[in-house]
Design a protein around this motif. Structure first.
Motif, mmCIF file in Angstrom:
data_model
loop_
_atom_site.group_PDB
_atom_site.id
_atom_site.type_symbol
_atom_site.label_atom_id
_atom_site.label_comp_id
_atom_site.label_asym_id
_atom_site.label_seq_id
_atom_site.Cartn_x
_atom_site.Cartn_y
_atom_site.Cartn_z
ATOM 1 N N ALA A 40 16.109 -34.676 -22.425
ATOM 2 C CA ALA A 40 15.262 -33.591 -22.408
ATOM 3 C C ALA A 40 14.970 -32.397 -21.270
ATOM 4 O O ALA A 40 14.520 -31.275 -21.769
ATOM 5 N N ARG A 41 15.280 -32.739 -19.952
ATOM 6 C CA ARG A 41 15.701 -32.003 -18.787
ATOM 7 C C ARG A 41 16.310 -31.210 -19.138
ATOM 8 O O ARG A 41 16.316 -30.376 -18.925
ATOM 9 N N ALA A 42 17.151 -31.506 -19.138
ATOM 10 C CA ALA A 42 18.269 -30.730 -19.223
ATOM 11 C C ALA A 42 18.201 -30.044 -20.611
ATOM 12 O O ALA A 42 18.675 -28.567 -20.395
ATOM 13 N N LEU A 43 17.751 -30.549 -21.774
ATOM 14 C CA LEU A 43 17.710 -28.803 -22.365
ATOM 15 C C LEU A 43 16.501 -27.798 -21.953
ATOM 16 O O LEU A 43 16.775 -26.754 -22.147
ATOM 17 N N PHE A 44 16.068 -28.543 -21.797
ATOM 18 C CA PHE A 44 14.471 -28.042 -21.198
ATOM 19 C C PHE A 44 14.959 -26.696 -20.115
ATOM 20 O O PHE A 44 14.748 -25.792 -19.718
ATOM 21 N N GLU A 45 15.704 -27.774 -18.630
ATOM 22 C CA GLU A 45 16.300 -26.372 -17.934
ATOM 23 C C GLU A 45 16.889 -25.721 -18.259
ATOM 24 O O GLU A 45 17.410 -24.598 -17.477
ATOM 25 N N GLN A 46 18.008 -25.665 -19.472
ATOM 26 C CA GLN A 46 18.910 -24.622 -19.979
ATOM 27 C C GLN A 46 17.535 -23.633 -20.406
ATOM 28 O O GLN A 46 17.374 -22.640 -20.182
#
Length: 162
Positions: A40-46
């Protein structure tokens, strides 16, 4: 489909171009539990890197609360302030409160910005600040009462979460 089954299905999905669907997918993963929070963190950062205010907001919350990785107040403030700059009212409110002890002028700026967007909690906090002469606001009972009325009204017309 049950939330945890949906999260498992999403966890295997590749990262896509950022957009509302990526942010929605990341929100599901964030809420599905600790195992899916790093993705989720990776998707939000993207998505935040591509201009999404809501994604920056949720990424800031994840850093603030140590979800999907270590707790990091400085990173939380950076992401939340970016979300605030992109017009996310709850981010403005949180940033104002994070800055209360270190930068009263910036805290007041973000609280006022959230009030301009009729964010109920900001209106309520400004009402208290005016009543007590805090945050650099002059003590003003009349204005305090007005902001309390505006907060009460805004509670009945709350906008959905970002």
């Amino acid at each position: 489909m049950k939330l945890w089954l949906f999260a498992i299905a999403l966890a295997g999905a590749p990262l896509a171009s950022a957009g509302p669907d990526v942010t929605a997918r990341a929100k599901v993963l964030m809420r599905a539990g600790e195992a899916s929070q790093p993705q989720a963190r990776a998707l939000f950062e993207q998505a935040a890197g591509q201009g999404s205010g809501p994604a920056a907001y949720y990424l800031g919350l994840m850093h603030k609360n140590g979800m999907g990785g270590p707790q990091d107040g400085a990173a939380a403030l950076r992401w939340l302030e970016l979300a605030a700059q992109r017009g996310v009212a709850p981010a403005m409110f949180i940033v104002a409160n994070m800055l209360l002890d270190s930068d009263e002028a910036r805290a007041r700026y973000w609280l006022d910005a959230a009030c301009d967007l009729e964010y109920p909690e900001a209106l309520q906090q400004k009402s208290v600040a005016l009543a007590e002469g805090q945050m650099g606001y002059a003590h003003n009972e009349e204005q305090s009462f007005l902001y309390l009325k505006m907060a009460t009204h805004a509670m009945g017309h709350r906008t959905p979460e970002p």
